[in-house]
Design an enzyme around this catalytic site. Structure first.
Site, PDB file in Angstrom:
ATOM      1  N   LYS A 142     -12.215  -1.901   6.299  1.00 51.59           N
ATOM      2  CA  LYS A 142     -11.402  -2.807   7.097  1.00 51.59           C
ATOM      3  C   LYS A 142     -11.961  -2.896   8.526  1.00 51.59           C
ATOM      4  O   LYS A 142     -12.045  -3.969   9.080  1.00 51.59           O
ATOM      5  CB  LYS A 142      -9.946  -2.329   7.157  1.00 51.59           C
ATOM      6  CG  LYS A 142      -9.305  -2.097   5.795  1.00 51.59           C
ATOM      7  CD  LYS A 142      -8.997  -3.395   5.075  1.00 51.59           C
ATOM      8  CE  LYS A 142      -8.829  -3.220   3.579  1.00 51.59           C
ATOM      9  NZ  LYS A 142      -7.675  -2.469   3.173  1.00 51.59           N
ATOM     10  N   ASP A 173      -1.657   6.546   6.357  1.00 52.61           N
ATOM     11  CA  ASP A 173      -2.756   5.661   5.959  1.00 52.61           C
ATOM     12  C   ASP A 173      -3.020   4.747   7.150  1.00 52.61           C
ATOM     13  O   ASP A 173      -2.173   3.935   7.520  1.00 52.61           O
ATOM     14  CB  ASP A 173      -2.306   4.861   4.727  1.00 52.61           C
ATOM     15  CG  ASP A 173      -3.311   3.805   4.289  1.00 52.61           C
ATOM     16  OD1 ASP A 173      -4.337   3.612   4.971  1.00 52.61           O
ATOM     17  OD2 ASP A 173      -3.060   3.164   3.244  1.00 52.61           O
ATOM     18  N   TRP A 177       0.831  -1.213   0.000  1.00 50.31           N
ATOM     19  CA  TRP A 177       0.000   0.000   0.000  1.00 50.31           C
ATOM     20  C   TRP A 177       0.860   1.254   0.000  1.00 50.31           C
ATOM     21  O   TRP A 177       0.564   2.229  -0.686  1.00 50.31           O
ATOM     22  CB  TRP A 177      -0.977  -0.011   1.172  1.00 50.31           C
ATOM     23  CG  TRP A 177      -1.956  -1.153   1.098  1.00 50.31           C
ATOM     24  CD1 TRP A 177      -2.122  -2.148   2.014  1.00 50.31           C
ATOM     25  CD2 TRP A 177      -2.880  -1.428   0.033  1.00 50.31           C
ATOM     26  NE1 TRP A 177      -3.091  -3.018   1.582  1.00 50.31           N
ATOM     27  CE2 TRP A 177      -3.574  -2.610   0.379  1.00 50.31           C
ATOM     28  CE3 TRP A 177      -3.185  -0.812  -1.182  1.00 50.31           C
ATOM     29  CZ2 TRP A 177      -4.557  -3.177  -0.429  1.00 50.31           C
ATOM     30  CZ3 TRP A 177      -4.169  -1.377  -1.994  1.00 50.31           C
ATOM     31  CH2 TRP A 177      -4.832  -2.540  -1.610  1.00 50.31           C
TER      32      TRP A 177
HETATM   33  C1  LIG Z   1      -7.090  -2.066   1.883  1.00 47.78           C
HETATM   34  C2  LIG Z   1      -6.080  -1.006   2.043  1.00 47.78           C
HETATM   35  C3  LIG Z   1      -5.931   0.004   1.082  1.00 47.78           C
HETATM   36  C4  LIG Z   1      -6.753   0.063  -0.187  1.00 47.78           C
HETATM   37  O1  LIG Z   1      -8.050   0.399   0.116  1.00 47.78           O
HETATM   38  P1  LIG Z   1      -9.138   0.693  -1.029  1.00 47.78           P
HETATM   39  O2  LIG Z   1     -10.216   1.362  -0.253  1.00 47.78           O
HETATM   40  O3  LIG Z   1      -9.522  -0.619  -1.597  1.00 47.78           O
HETATM   41  O4  LIG Z   1      -8.503   1.586  -2.027  1.00 47.78           O
HETATM   42  C5  LIG Z   1      -4.989   0.973   1.317  1.00 47.78           C
HETATM   43  N1  LIG Z   1      -4.236   0.975   2.426  1.00 47.78           N
HETATM   44  C6  LIG Z   1      -4.348   0.018   3.364  1.00 47.78           C
HETATM   45  C7  LIG Z   1      -3.474   0.050   4.575  1.00 47.78           C
HETATM   46  C8  LIG Z   1      -5.276  -1.001   3.201  1.00 47.78           C
HETATM   47  O5  LIG Z   1      -5.385  -1.960   4.132  1.00 47.78           O
END
Ligand SMILES: *Cc1c(COP(=O)(O)O)cnc(C)c1O
Length: 361
Positions: free
Chosen positions: A196, A172, A102
């Site tokens: 998540k 993030d 990511w």
């Molecule tokens: C799942 C995830 C993403 C991507 O998320 P989307 O909403 O599918 O774009 C980005 N960063 C982390 C840490 C993730 O777990």
């Protein structure tokens, strides 16, 4: 009706009480005669929902006044582009720490728009640890430093933030959102895709220090311009109303069940320890991450045999423990044990693993 224990990394399990409440309110939300899926995003009823979601978010994360809370779309991945377009605009350089796929994807986007530099990486050991950084690693004049706080695929987490000094730190926090307290004042921005830990897919929450807004690049698409979104109170266009509503219910659930994020952290630590303690004592299964960087949310583990891994995943699914297959880039297994995974789910998984280990020794 029977529900499985869902260890998916995302979209992932939601609290049963939240699903029941959403079910009960699906035809008639609080006497409005409509479901939240059907109502205008400009209605008073929906306005109450989004305001309440923001208020709860502010309360749980103790968000300082000078931060905006935005409800956005495009997933976490859209922010990979939006972040450089909004913030890599002064000196046009930014520093990235590469702790997994990511962070790597975010870095690749930033490179399109300016001088993005990878200042540290743990790719040499399949991202099984968090690389140590020193203040000197970060460049003078970097517009921001970017990290991925919890690495969903690899199961690592920052327990201590990198020493960025007074540089703007952006994180993030998609896969550890609302799982424990976080000092928001140490960040210029944190954001998370909701699927998540917080809600169904379709919603991103961004918490941004106000003084950073308003410096977006001219080419920044209007939908990605955080200032535009902030000025419109996240209603520049139609927001993901239903997902924001579920987010509100989940925040209420956190408050009612755990009191605050410290209470939730305690619960998450107890829950993760059930699995980690077993992995540390097992002769067949072992965790893949260095101990000091272990995530409370995503727990990757392996046996020494590909066949055993496959057999385990298959038999576990048949027994009601689903989505335990590791990410394709790592292999093996991964149990995502987000906020809504009950401790019994982890205890029963461990009993199943003990039984499997005996049968296959
Ligand atoms: C799942 C995830 C993403 C991507 O998320 P989307 O909403 O599918 O774009 C980005 N960063 C982390 C840490 C993730 O777990």
């Amino acid at each position: 009706m029977s529900r499985v224990y869902n260890f998916s990394a995302g979209p992932s399990t939601l609290p049963v009480s939240v699903l029941k409440k959403a079910g009960a309110e699906i035809l008639d939300y609080k006497g409005s005669g409509q479901s939240v899926m059907e109502m205008s995003h400009r209605s008073k009823v929906f306005d109450d929902i989004i305001k309440e979601a923001e208020a709860l978010m502010r309360e749980l994360y103790k968000i300082p006044e000078k931060y905006k809370v935005l409800f956005l779309q495009g997933g976490a991945s859209a922010q990979f582009s939006a972040i450089p377009l909004n913030f890599m605009t002064k000196n046009k350089k930014a520093d990235y720490i590469i702790t997994g796929q990511w962070a790597k994807k975010a870095f690749a986007e930033a490179r399109k728009y300016g001088d993005a530099k990878a200042v540290a990486s743990s790719e040499d050991k399949t991202f099984s640890y968090i690389p140590k950084t020193k203040a000197e690693d970060f460049r003078e004049g970097a517009d921001y430093v970017y990290i991925c706080m919890n690495n969903t695929i690899y199961g690592t987490v920052y327990k201590e933030l990198p020493p960025v000094g007074d540089k703007v730190l952006i994180a993030d926090i998609s896969s550890c959102a609302l799982s424990e307290p976080l000092d928001i004042s140490r960040f210029g921005m944190v954001y998370f895709g909701a699927q998540k830990n917080v809600a169904p897919a379709g919603l991103v929450v961004a918490i941004i220090r106000e003084d950073l807004l308003g410096a977006a690049a001219d080419i920044c698409p209007v939908m990605m311009n955080y200032k535009v979104q902030a000025d419109a109170d996240s209603l520049y266009n139609t927001p993901p109303c239903w997902t924001i509503y579920i987010c509100k219910l989940v925040l209420e659930w956190i408050k009612e069940t755990f009191g605050d994020l410290s209470g939730l952290k305690e619960h998450n630590e107890k829950k993760a320890a059930v699995l980690y303690d077993f992995l540390d004592s097992s002769k067949m299964f072992r965790g893949t991450v260095v101990k000091e960087d272990r995530s409370l949310m995503n727990v990757p583990f392996v046996t020494d045999s590909e066949e055993l891994n496959a057999k385990f995943i298959k038999e576990a699914a048949a027994a009601g423990f689903v989505n335990l297959k590791g990410h394709r880039s790592v292999g093996g297994m991964r149990a995502s044990i987000y906020n809504a995974m009950p401790i019994d789910g982890v205890k029963e998984l461990v009993s199943f693993m003990e039984k499997f280990e005996k049968e296959n020794a």
